[in-house]
Structure formats: C-alpha cells, structure tokens
Scaffold this active site. Structure first.
Site, PDB file in Angstrom:
ATOM      1  N   ARG A  50       8.534  -8.765  15.066  1.00 62.58           N
ATOM      2  CA  ARG A  50       8.871  -7.413  14.651  1.00 62.58           C
ATOM      3  C   ARG A  50       7.896  -6.458  15.317  1.00 62.58           C
ATOM      4  O   ARG A  50       6.682  -6.708  15.329  1.00 62.58           O
ATOM      5  CB  ARG A  50       8.768  -7.312  13.123  1.00 62.58           C
ATOM      6  CG  ARG A  50       8.974  -5.902  12.573  1.00 62.58           C
ATOM      7  CD  ARG A  50       8.882  -5.888  11.044  1.00 62.58           C
ATOM      8  NE  ARG A  50       8.676  -4.553  10.540  1.00 62.58           N
ATOM      9  CZ  ARG A  50       9.653  -3.712  10.174  1.00 62.58           C
ATOM     10  NH1 ARG A  50      10.916  -4.091  10.232  1.00 62.58           N
ATOM     11  NH2 ARG A  50       9.362  -2.504   9.745  1.00 62.58           N
ATOM     12  N   ASP A 107       0.821   5.210   1.844  1.00 64.85           N
ATOM     13  CA  ASP A 107       0.174   5.884   2.966  1.00 64.85           C
ATOM     14  C   ASP A 107      -0.553   7.130   2.458  1.00 64.85           C
ATOM     15  O   ASP A 107       0.008   7.891   1.679  1.00 64.85           O
ATOM     16  CB  ASP A 107       1.207   6.273   4.028  1.00 64.85           C
ATOM     17  CG  ASP A 107       1.843   5.045   4.692  1.00 64.85           C
ATOM     18  OD1 ASP A 107       1.251   3.960   4.614  1.00 64.85           O
ATOM     19  OD2 ASP A 107       2.932   5.198   5.288  1.00 64.85           O
ATOM     20  N   HIS A 133       4.857   0.139  -0.198  1.00 60.10           N
ATOM     21  CA  HIS A 133       5.634  -0.697   0.725  1.00 60.10           C
ATOM     22  C   HIS A 133       4.766  -1.784   1.331  1.00 60.10           C
ATOM     23  O   HIS A 133       3.526  -1.749   1.216  1.00 60.10           O
ATOM     24  CB  HIS A 133       6.265   0.184   1.811  1.00 60.10           C
ATOM     25  CG  HIS A 133       5.285   1.017   2.583  1.00 60.10           C
ATOM     26  ND1 HIS A 133       4.670   2.137   2.052  1.00 60.10           N
ATOM     27  CD2 HIS A 133       4.787   0.894   3.825  1.00 60.10           C
ATOM     28  CE1 HIS A 133       3.862   2.658   2.953  1.00 60.10           C
ATOM     29  NE2 HIS A 133       3.905   1.922   4.037  1.00 60.10           N
ATOM     30  N   HIS A 158       0.846  -1.202   0.000  1.00 57.76           N
ATOM     31  CA  HIS A 158       0.000   0.000   0.000  1.00 57.76           C
ATOM     32  C   HIS A 158       0.876   1.245   0.000  1.00 57.76           C
ATOM     33  O   HIS A 158       2.065   1.165   0.286  1.00 57.76           O
ATOM     34  CB  HIS A 158      -0.900   0.026   1.247  1.00 57.76           C
ATOM     35  CG  HIS A 158      -0.134   0.170   2.524  1.00 57.76           C
ATOM     36  ND1 HIS A 158       0.566  -0.879   3.102  1.00 57.76           N
ATOM     37  CD2 HIS A 158       0.074   1.241   3.340  1.00 57.76           C
ATOM     38  CE1 HIS A 158       1.151  -0.456   4.200  1.00 57.76           C
ATOM     39  NE2 HIS A 158       0.878   0.825   4.382  1.00 57.76           N
TER      40      HIS A 158
END
Ligand code: GA4
Length: 330
Positions: A273, A208, A263, A206
């Site tokens: 993570r 941002d 990204h 996607h």
C-alpha cells in the site's frame, strides 16, 4: 523462526489487530465537490464521522500517478540508500519507528516539508537520477492538493455560516503555515497473516493534530476508521478519490462540533500500500480557539493554546494517546 518473529512483533505492539475479515464499510460519506449541496454534506460528514471521500476534486490524475511512481521507485531502493535520506525528524526517511516515543509500525515513509522553496530538504536529491523531476512532482502535487483542501475548508465555513469564508483556509495559505507532507509505504506481510490469521498494524490508531488531512492511496486496502461506538471499519480503497479527515485543531476551532477521527492502517497480506497525505496546519504562532461565531453563547470546551504549544505536546505523546484531553476545560 516465524514464530519468534511474530512474538517479537507482538511485544513491539505492531501486530494483531483482531480479525482481518472486517467487512468493508459502505457508509463513507461521498462528497461531489462540484455539487451545489456539497457544503451541507461536508458539514454533516464532519459532525457525524470526521471523515469523508471526495470526487470531482480537480487534482490532475497525472500529478498523482507521477508522484506515486517516483515514490515507488524510491521505496524500491536498497535500505542503505534510503537511510541516507533519514532520519525523519523533522524531515526525511523513516522505517518502522514512528515519532520519538517508541511507536512502531510495519511501514516505511518519507516526511516532507511543504515549503516548496525550502533548502532544508536536500535528501530529495537521492530520490532518483533526476531530482528535478521528483522536485516538480512533489511541488505540483502539493499545490494542487492544498488548493483542494482550501476549497473544502471554504465550503465548510459557508456550511457553518461563518462570515469570513477563508476563516480556516487562510491558515493553510499563510506563508508560515506549518503543514507536512507524508508518503507511506506498507509492504505486504503474508507470513504473520498466515500464522495468526490477523493483520499487522501498519500505522497504529491516532488522530491527526492539524486542521485537515488529505489522503490518497493506491488500490490496496488497509485504512480503518473508528466509529463513535468504538468499532473499527475498513475503508474501501479508491485510487482516484481523496479521503479527508478532520484534525484535532479543527475540532477545537468548531468547539467540538466537528470530530477529529481516530484511524489506523493494517497491512495487506499480498499487496503493498502506498499513501500520500497532506496535513494542513496553521502557523506555529496561531491561537487555536473556537471561532466566536460558532459559540452562540456557549463556552469554549478548550483552554487557550497556540499551534506551537499543541504540536510540542503532541510530539511528546504516544501515537494512541488522546492529545486533546490536556487542553480541555474541566
Ligand atoms: C500523526 C499525523 C502525522 O502523520 C504526523 C505524525 C507524527 C510523526 O509521525 O512524527 C506523530 C503523530 C502524527 C502524532 C503524535 C506524535 C507525532 C508521531 C507521534 C507519535 C507527521 C503528525 O503531525 O502527528
């Protein structure tokens, strides 16, 4: 069985992002915020990639590690307790479901309001025994990161030779700024990796929607960015630096000169993570349009719209959709 699990994930579009052996990319632009040429390097990175890494950022390591450990504490609570902080719309705890339109990922997260005085985030009190501690950890972190984001936006304006140094940063400093803060936890996922030799999608591809995003993660890999040629490259993690990406709104305000970067995040086989992202957005009523001084006789590539209109359209889209096409001039 694991096999059934895998095929169910596949159906839900969470799995298999190709080979997990993609090499780390050594070409992420590195910006030293204290260097005299930072503004030119920032402009170059935003034009070429829409993505860069920042060192000498001035955010105290203590703010970062306190917030990371408080977040880790929260994510290790039993699911039923975490769910008391949900659902994530508009703010709260979310698990696997992203947005409202059927997107899923191997991720759990908190979406938080950046308005520090806000009363609408009572869910924070379940963060731990001492909600005040978390409250101030979030506040300290957000205000330091917002200041850094504004410094970067001011360097951008200077680098672009815009008269008004705060043309971008004033939107984040506005009391009405519609910014969001997000903490993501991607649990490790060894089984599926062993079965398929691929990694799960933690957070699907996607861009941002906002102006600028400031990301910090622990030392676990997973973030990938898409190059102009469509290839995905893995970003080496660096827990003491910040990663910046250009959002759709900044692409529009620069009339396409800066690129909002596509990204995604793949899960790690062995390590979890944790990432924290500040999404700097304008007030809802703000008109998002190219700055006149950047147009130099060219026409706007975009129709006129407010951040409210863009956000509404974005929240009705799927994660991977190209959200800007609806606002392009033909
Ligand atoms: C992507 C950037 C931010 O994380 C976010 C995301 C939002 C959400 O998780 O609710 C969205 C996504 C993001 C873009 C399209 C819509 C809305 C999920 C989704 C499918 C908080 C944002 O502002 O937009």
């Amino acid at each position: 069985s694991i096999k059934q699990m895998a095929s169910s994930y596949m159906r839900n579009s969470m799995a298999a992002a190709g080979s997990s052996s993609a090499a780390f990319f050594s070409g992420v632009p590195l910006i030293d915020l204290s260097a005299p040429d930072a503004k030119h390097l920032i402009v170059k990175a935003c034009e070429e990639l829409g993505f860069f890494k920042v060192v000498n950022h001035g955010v105290p390591m203590e703010f970062i590690s306190t917030l990371e450990s408080e977040s880790t504490k929260f994510f290790s609570l039993p699911l039923s307790e975490k769910q008391r902080a949900g659902p994530p719309s508009p703010f709260g705890y979310g698990n696997k479901q992203i947005g409202r339109n059927g997107d899923v990922g191997w991720v759990e997260y908190l979406l938080l309001n950046t308005h520090l005085e806000s009363k609408s985030d009572g869910f924070l009190s379940i963060f731990g025994q001492d909600p005040q501690k978390l409250r101030s950890a979030v506040n300290d972190y957000i205000s330091a990161v917002r200041n850094m984001a504004c410094e970067i936006l001011e360097l951008m304006a200077e680098g672009l030779k815009i008269q008004q140094r705060n043309a971008f940063s004033k939107l984040l400093m506005d009391e009405e700024s519609d910014s969001v803060f997000r903490v993501n936890h991607y649990p490790p996922c060894p089984e599926l990796h062993a079965l398929k030799g691929t990694n799960m999608i933690g957070f699907g591809e996607h861009t941002d929607p906002q102006i600028i995003s400031v990301l910090r993660s622990n030392n676990t890999s997973g973030l990938q960015i898409s190059l102009a040629d469509g290839n995905w490259i893995s970003v080496p993690p660096d827990q003491s630096s910040f990663f910046i990406n250009v959002g759709d709104s900044l692409q529009v305000m620069t009339n396409g000169r800066f690129k909002s970067v596509k990204h995604r995040v793949l899960t790690n086989r062995l390590k979890s993570r944790v990432s924290m992202i500040y999404f700097g957005g304008p007030p809802l009523s703000e008109k998002i349009a190219p700055l006149p001084s950047l147009m130099k006789g060219e026409e706007s590539l975009y129709k006129e719209f407010t951040w409210f209109e863009y956000k509404r359209s974005a929240y009705n889209s799927r994660l991977a959709d190209n959200r800007l096409v609806h606002f392009e001039r033909i």
